[in-house]
Design a protein around this motif. Structure first.
Motif, mmCIF file in Angstrom:
data_model
loop_
_atom_site.group_PDB
_atom_site.id
_atom_site.type_symbol
_atom_site.label_atom_id
_atom_site.label_comp_id
_atom_site.label_asym_id
_atom_site.label_seq_id
_atom_site.Cartn_x
_atom_site.Cartn_y
_atom_site.Cartn_z
ATOM 1 N N LEU A 154 0.833 -1.204 0.000
ATOM 2 C CA LEU A 154 0.000 0.000 0.000
ATOM 3 C C LEU A 154 0.868 1.256 0.000
ATOM 4 O O LEU A 154 0.609 2.214 -0.751
ATOM 5 N N GLN A 155 1.893 1.257 0.811
ATOM 6 C CA GLN A 155 2.761 2.431 0.914
ATOM 7 C C GLN A 155 3.525 2.672 -0.386
ATOM 8 O O GLN A 155 3.717 3.815 -0.793
ATOM 9 N N ASN A 156 3.959 1.599 -1.051
ATOM 10 C CA ASN A 156 4.735 1.765 -2.276
ATOM 11 C C ASN A 156 3.871 2.105 -3.473
ATOM 12 O O ASN A 156 4.336 2.769 -4.408
ATOM 13 N N ILE A 157 2.619 1.635 -3.490
ATOM 14 C CA ILE A 157 1.751 1.909 -4.638
ATOM 15 C C ILE A 157 1.185 3.328 -4.565
ATOM 16 O O ILE A 157 1.180 4.066 -5.557
ATOM 17 N N LEU A 158 0.688 3.707 -3.401
ATOM 18 C CA LEU A 158 0.125 5.054 -3.246
ATOM 19 C C LEU A 158 1.274 6.031 -2.979
ATOM 20 O O LEU A 158 2.014 5.857 -2.014
ATOM 21 N N GLY A 159 1.405 7.029 -3.814
ATOM 22 C CA GLY A 159 2.543 7.915 -3.614
ATOM 23 C C GLY A 159 2.436 9.207 -4.379
ATOM 24 O O GLY A 159 1.373 9.827 -4.494
ATOM 25 N N VAL A 160 3.564 9.592 -4.949
ATOM 26 C CA VAL A 160 3.740 10.940 -5.479
ATOM 27 C C VAL A 160 2.810 11.228 -6.651
ATOM 28 O O VAL A 160 2.295 12.354 -6.776
ATOM 29 N N ARG A 165 0.033 14.445 -9.707
ATOM 30 C CA ARG A 165 -0.255 14.383 -11.137
ATOM 31 C C ARG A 165 -1.611 13.802 -11.494
ATOM 32 O O ARG A 165 -2.043 13.934 -12.643
ATOM 33 N N LEU A 166 -2.306 13.139 -10.566
ATOM 34 C CA LEU A 166 -3.537 12.450 -10.957
ATOM 35 C C LEU A 166 -4.608 13.436 -11.398
ATOM 36 O O LEU A 166 -5.317 13.190 -12.386
ATOM 37 N N THR A 167 -4.750 14.552 -10.706
ATOM 38 C CA THR A 167 -5.754 15.548 -11.136
ATOM 39 C C THR A 167 -5.421 16.081 -12.519
ATOM 40 O O THR A 167 -6.309 16.287 -13.355
ATOM 41 N N VAL A 449 0.141 7.692 -20.070
ATOM 42 C CA VAL A 449 0.309 6.321 -19.572
ATOM 43 C C VAL A 449 1.681 6.152 -18.947
ATOM 44 O O VAL A 449 1.830 5.577 -17.858
ATOM 45 N N GLY A 450 2.717 6.679 -19.611
ATOM 46 C CA GLY A 450 4.065 6.571 -19.076
ATOM 47 C C GLY A 450 4.243 7.305 -17.766
ATOM 48 O O GLY A 450 4.969 6.852 -16.879
ATOM 49 N N ILE A 451 3.572 8.454 -17.627
ATOM 50 C CA ILE A 451 3.695 9.214 -16.377
ATOM 51 C C ILE A 451 2.909 8.536 -15.255
ATOM 52 O O ILE A 451 3.347 8.514 -14.102
ATOM 53 N N TYR A 452 1.762 7.943 -15.604
ATOM 54 C CA TYR A 452 0.921 7.368 -14.550
ATOM 55 C C TYR A 452 1.436 6.021 -14.061
ATOM 56 O O TYR A 452 1.300 5.697 -12.876
ATOM 57 N N LEU A 507 -8.283 21.216 -13.097
ATOM 58 C CA LEU A 507 -7.655 19.910 -13.250
ATOM 59 C C LEU A 507 -6.425 19.994 -14.159
ATOM 60 O O LEU A 507 -5.414 19.330 -13.911
ATOM 61 N N ARG A 508 -6.531 20.814 -15.214
ATOM 62 C CA ARG A 508 -5.395 20.906 -16.146
ATOM 63 C C ARG A 508 -4.323 21.871 -15.664
ATOM 64 O O ARG A 508 -3.273 21.995 -16.305
ATOM 65 N N ASP A 509 -4.568 22.557 -14.579
ATOM 66 C CA ASP A 509 -3.582 23.469 -14.004
ATOM 67 C C ASP A 509 -2.640 22.652 -13.124
ATOM 68 O O ASP A 509 -2.904 22.394 -11.953
#
Length: 1113
Positions: A154-160, A165-167, A449-452, A507-509
């Protein structure tokens, strides 16, 4: 100190002298002998030994399973030949005693087999130093599924990426395409986790995690290449987390802390990159020092960092719920349809009305050259109105429909709101310094896709801690898959909720310029934006520390394997095992990622390396499943080769979707490493044409196999089937080939051999006809293999030649399968049993396993199906574990698939049968073999008259050259008479020794005085009892006592097997070896006959002495 005594009869002294321990020395001398006081009579010289005179002898038995309670042995007839035997181990297993040094009793071995440790040996972190510094005791791993696997994943998957960047991804790609991106990436990791679970549960995975799994599944070439890719991915992940930490600090926490200031608006981006490099390098040095000083501090802080992540996510969900009834006040200023950066003004208006007059605002001064109404202003500013909208209208506002579709843009494009009125300006020159929100990079689907993708990595965190888990085979699949399900739900729900709550322009900001430089996701959170800011800062900082902790250890594991010579220096470290040199190299590689300074540029790089690693994990699982190697027995059942291939294909597709040139570069690196490992110091030869290439590949493969024996994981029975032919060159026992097909399931090497007696010149035509008959039968029985027929002057030499020379190079047999010579007792067929015994000796000398099928004509054909029944394994001595492997292989075939597997093992007088059963269950659990377990207690008791009579008959048959053969009716009548005599003879002894409970398990607490008193008390009755026993037949006293004890073993063991397994579909039993002195070979056949009497289908198994099963993956 408590002593353990076993009462053992031996010869005494004449003349009333103190008893002397007799009755044979032990192969393991007893450390304690009783010093019994002599009676008043003076000590007399030692008299000749008197048989059948029982005395007492102390024997301390340091048994692993002993419970400390002494037991009493029943008296038996002594003999001079028994001086070389160990009475303390009893006489029940005398049939196996000549090979006890190489094939130990199962009862003495089970505890070691069951208590394998899955900790890597020599790791000081897992060792506890005692005060004297001499003994090191490995700590037992105690981490469960939740703490050891679920939370680290959980700690390694949820992060930066989630926080920074998700928004922005949702704003650029839209809700639908963002959902597709997340779904593809999560599906990829889920399929990889399924494959990884299968590999991780295929045995004990020591510390080393994914590198260990891949290298041991696909070999050192793939392991080294993918291990280095995974190492580089982990290292660049550390760089990404550090860059994320610095971005949060300089953008959202303390923008004024920037060292390098931009003089113009165009230089802000460049200045930000330089600041990232400076602060990132300093942070990297600080983190490396923390890791160098002590990993224990990093592990202690891990839960704190995880708590920050969990609190931040809860704050997001709480904020979303709050927007449904009380949306936050987040004003956004638009000029026309363009979003304005709110860093240089506060009031979203061109003019401010006050005191019945208007004054230009700060926004006016940014677009115009002065504050007068007649000032020259930007044309777009003059023709469009300024409006203010709510940036977070709430989940009930319906903004989700506006955010469904993608809004990709080029670099430097305006962030515009759809549906807002805007007057376009022709040939507009974009003046520098105007407060517009612009896109900093070009956005498109594959780039996102590469960033996510790095946000779904981290699924290996549980397997990397496999050495610290209490039950890795249970925890890794459960914890990893639950973590992926949890994080997938969080990501997918956040995408929908972000699209439903936040305006598209916000969101795009990317950097929150329209929100006065605040974090977009923080403005949504409740109760305060600082919960997200501080939580994301500490979580990214902790993830960076974890990467800098894990990557050097991975490099150290690769270096210590020695497969890449120039990396061996990085296998060294501090005295406590800390990888100092590996940490230094990791920091240098991480610094290259920090010098790139852009989170969006580093993310696709590590995506490549992780996708490469995941692709080969799926490939490893698919290859193992399709090859059906005997060692491939995962406890995790919910896998399939098609899922693994789908996961591998998805990983490969995502690599090229993210960035085709990065993908090619990563594959080139992996390919170079693979070739370097494979062809280190070797030249590759190429043939001409397709056939030449095929022949060269076969030659190359044979030379590779020739290097040495296969690893235990790759061991499978490569069978040489010895067929007997009749006068017409037809196979006598076709069911032997049926058994071969069922055992092999089309895999591995099968050589079907036979011998014709004569000379090759005379028998050439008959040999061809026999070979045709064998090939025809192989086709009928669907036996895939090779036929090898030998013409020899006699059968004995021919069979020996086959065992020595069958096969080619490394493609040689390791197991011999033959039928039991059913006609060995016939007077005119003495050569059959002699050939059989010599073949047993040949296989032992060649270190090959031997399978002997008795009553082979009763074995099932390939078309038959057992709807129920048991395959019973009688594991008496351990000779490599072949007994465990054979039922597993048989149950892969349709004939035996519905049969249950039962394992019986024999407990001796001093064995704790309850502990043996527990240990055996643990051992089978580690082997991933499902079977019922039962421990059968064989307690030592008197050798029966029936045994003496069987031995007498055997020796008379041997001495009189089979002239005293009895018919079946006579044998039955004689056996009944002997049974009646035996019952009468033991009536007196039974009344003397019988206890209220089970008579064979008398447990007494002895003292020295009590032993002496008991000795003199029971001396005379014991003598009379033995005299009664010998009075039945005086010639019994002249029997070879070694044969008596061996026959006793065969009779006792046969009775136990019949009582448990008479109705079994198949019985597998340890086959004792022939006598070493080559005398009494016919007696050996009689022992085997008695051992298997009354059983329908028996497979006698004699291992090669090497281990063929392993608990490791």
């Amino acid at each position: 100190m408590s002593q353990r005594f076993v009462v053992i009869p031996a010869a005494g002294r004449a003349g009333g002298a103190g008893p002397r321990p007799e009755g044979g020395g032990s192969q393991r001398p007893s450390p304690l002998r009783a010093a019994e006081p002599a009676p008043a009579a003076p000590a007399a010289p030692e008299a000749p030994r008197v048989d059948a005179l029982p005395i007492l002898r102390y024997c301390r038995e340091p048994s692993r399973y002993g419970d400390g309670n002494p037991r009493e042995n029943s008296p038996f007839i002594n003999h001079s030949e028994m001086e070389q035997e160990s009475f303390c181990e009893g006489k029940n297993m005398a049939l196996f005693e000549e090979e006890m040094d190489s094939n130990p009793m199962v009862s003495s071995l089970l505890n070691k087999l069951a208590n394998y440790t899955n900790l890597s040996q020599g790791v000081v972190e897992h060792e506890e130093h005692e005060e004297d510094g001499k003994r090191r005791e490995v700590k037992s791993p105690r981490m469960g599924t939740f703490i050891g696997v679920y939370l680290p994943c959980l700690q390694n998957i949820l992060g930066v990426i989630l926080f920074l960047r998700l928004t922005w991804i949702v704003g650029a790609a839209g809700v639908l395409e963002s959902f597709l991106i997340v779904f593809m990436c999560c599906t990829c990791t889920m399929l990889t986790a399924i494959s990884m679970s299968a590999i991780a549960t295929n045995g004990v995975v020591p510390a080393g995690g994914s590198y260990y799994m891949i290298s041991r599944s696909l070999g050192p070439e793939f392991g080294g290449a993918v291990g280095l890719c995974f190492y580089l991915g982990t290292t660049f992940a550390g760089a990404m987390y550090i860059l994320g930490t610095i971005e949060i600090f300089l953008t959202y926490i303390s923008p004024s802390a920037a060292i390098i200031q931009a003089e113009t608006a165009e230089g802000e981006a460049t200045a930000m990159l330089h600041n990232m490099r400076v602060y990132g390098t300093c942070t990297l040095v600080l983190m490396a020092m923390v890791v160098f000083v002590g990993v224990k501090y990093v592990n202690k802080l891990a839960l704190v960092f995880l708590a920050c992540v969990v609190l931040s996510i809860l704050a997001i969900y709480a904020g979303v719920i709050k927007t449904a009834f009380d949306p936050p006040d987040v004003p956004v200023c638009l000029l026309g349809n363009r979003t304005l950066s709110r860093r240089g003004f506060d009031l979203c208006a061109k003019v401010h009305t006050a005191n019945n007059g208007t004054t230009p605002t700060a926004l006016w001064r940014l677009f115009c050259n002065n504050s007068m109404s007649s000032a020259s202003c930007d044309e777009y500013f003059a023709q469009n109105n300024v409006t203010e909208i709510q940036g977070i209208p709430g989940v009930a506002s319906g903004v989700l429909l506006d955010n469904l579709w993608s809004t990709y843009a080029d670099k430097g494009a305006f962030v515009e709101r759809k549906g807002m009125p805007s007057v376009p300006v022709p040939e507009e020159s974009r003046a520098s310094g105007l407060p517009y929100v612009l896109t900093d990079i070009m956005t498109y689907f594959t780039m996102l896709v590469g960033i996510y993708f790095p946000s779904v990595t981290g699924i290996m965190a549980g397997s990397n801690r496999s050495g610290d888990l209490r039950d890795a085979q249970k925890s890794i699949p459960t914890g990893t898959i639950l973590a992926i399900v949890t994080t997938s739900f969080i990501y997918l729900s956040c995408i929908v909720l972000f699209g439903a709550c936040i305006e598209g322009v916000i969101l795009r900001d990317k950097f929150g310029e329209a929100l006065q430089g605040k974090l977009v996701i923080g403005m949504l959170a409740w109760p305060s934006p600082w919960v997200i800011v501080i939580g994301s800062f500490f979580s990214t900082c902790g993830a960076g520390l974890q990467s800098l902790t894990g990557a050097p250890r991975l490099l150290q594991a690769i270096a210590r394997d020695g497969i890449i010579p120039f990396l061996q220096v990085f296998g060294h470290g501090k005295a406590n095992g800390e990888p100092t040199w590996a940490l230094l190299l990791t920091a240098l590689i991480c610094e290259t990622g920090i010098l790139i300074a852009s989170l969006d540029s580093v993310a696709p790089i590590l995506s490549m390396f992780f996708l490469m690693c995941y692709m080969f994990v799926n490939l490893a699982c698919a290859v193992q499943t399709l090859l059906r190697t005997p060692n491939w027995r995962p406890r995790f059942r919910y896998y399939h080769w098609a899922l693994s291939f789908l996961g591998m294909s998805l990983c490969l597709a995502l690599m090229f979707i993210c960035s085709w040139y990065y993908a090619l570069f990563a594959m080139l690196i992996a390919g170079c490493i693979y070739k370097y490992i494979e062809y280190r110091g070797a030249e590759k030869e190429w043939g001409d044409g397709i056939r030449g290439l095929s022949l060269n590949a076969a030659r190359y493969a044979l030379l590779r196999v020739e290097h040495g024996p296969p690893h235990t994981k790759n061991w499978r029975p490569q069978v040489l089937v010895m067929l007997n032919l009749d006068e017409e060159q037809r196979v006598k026992h076709p069911r032997l080939l049926s058994l071969t097909t069922q055992l092999k399931a089309g895999k591995g090497l099968t050589i079907v051999g036979s011998v014709l007696e004569g000379t090759y010149l005379d028998k050439h035509a008959e040999a061809q006809r026999a070979e045709e008959n064998i090939r025809s039968l192989m086709g009928t029985e669907r036996t895939k293999g090779f036929c090898q027929l030998v013409v020899s002057s006699n059968l004995r030499d021919g069979m020996s030649h086959l065992i020595q020379s069958a096969g080619l190079g490394g493609m040689r047999h390791n197991t011999v399968l033959m039928a039991w010579p059913g006609s060995w007792k016939q007077e005119d067929n003495t050569s059959s049993w002699k050939n059989f015994v010599e073949t047993v000796r040949d296989t032992t000398a060649a270190q090959q396993a031997l399978l002997v099928a008795k009553n082979v004509d009763l074995f099932p054909q390939n078309q038959e199906r057992f709807s129920d029944g048991d395959i019973d394994v009688w594991w008496v001595v351990h000779d490599g574990g072949l007994l465990m492997l054979l039922p597993f292989l048989l149950r892969q075939h349709k004939v035996w698939r519905k049969c249950r597997m039962r394992i019986f093992t024999v407990a001796q007088v001093d064995d704790n049968s309850i502990q043996m059963k527990k240990d055996l269950q643990v051992f089978l659990y580690h082997l991933r073999i499902s079977a019922e377990v039962e421990v059968v207690e064989m307690v030592e008791n008197d050798i029966s008259a029936f045994t003496y009579e069987k031995t007498l008959m055997m020796e008379q048959r041997s001495q009189m050259l089979k002239q005293m053969q009895l018919s079946k009716t006579e044998r039955e009548r004689e056996a009944q008479l002997i049974h009646d005599r035996n019952t009468a003879a033991h009536s007196v002894v039974a009344t003397r020794t019988q206890a209220p409970s089970t008579p064979d398990k008398v447990q007494m607490t002895w003292t020295k005085e009590k032993l002496i008193a008991e000795k003199y008390k029971n001396k005379e009755p014991g003598v009379s009892g033995f005299k009664d026993l010998f009075s039945l037949k005086p010639e019994w006293g002249n029997l070879n006592q070694s044969n008596v004890r061996r026959m006793h073993t065969a009779v006792k063991l046969n009775g136990v097997v019949l009582s448990k397994s008479q109705g079994a579909q198949l019985v597998l039993l340890n086959m004792p070896g022939p006598p070493k002195n080559r005398q009494g070979d016919e007696n050996y056949m009689e022992f085997l006959e008695v051992l298997t009497e009354g059983l329908d289908r028996v497979l006698l198994v004699r291992g090669s002495g090497r281990e063929v099963v392993t608990i490791y993956s």
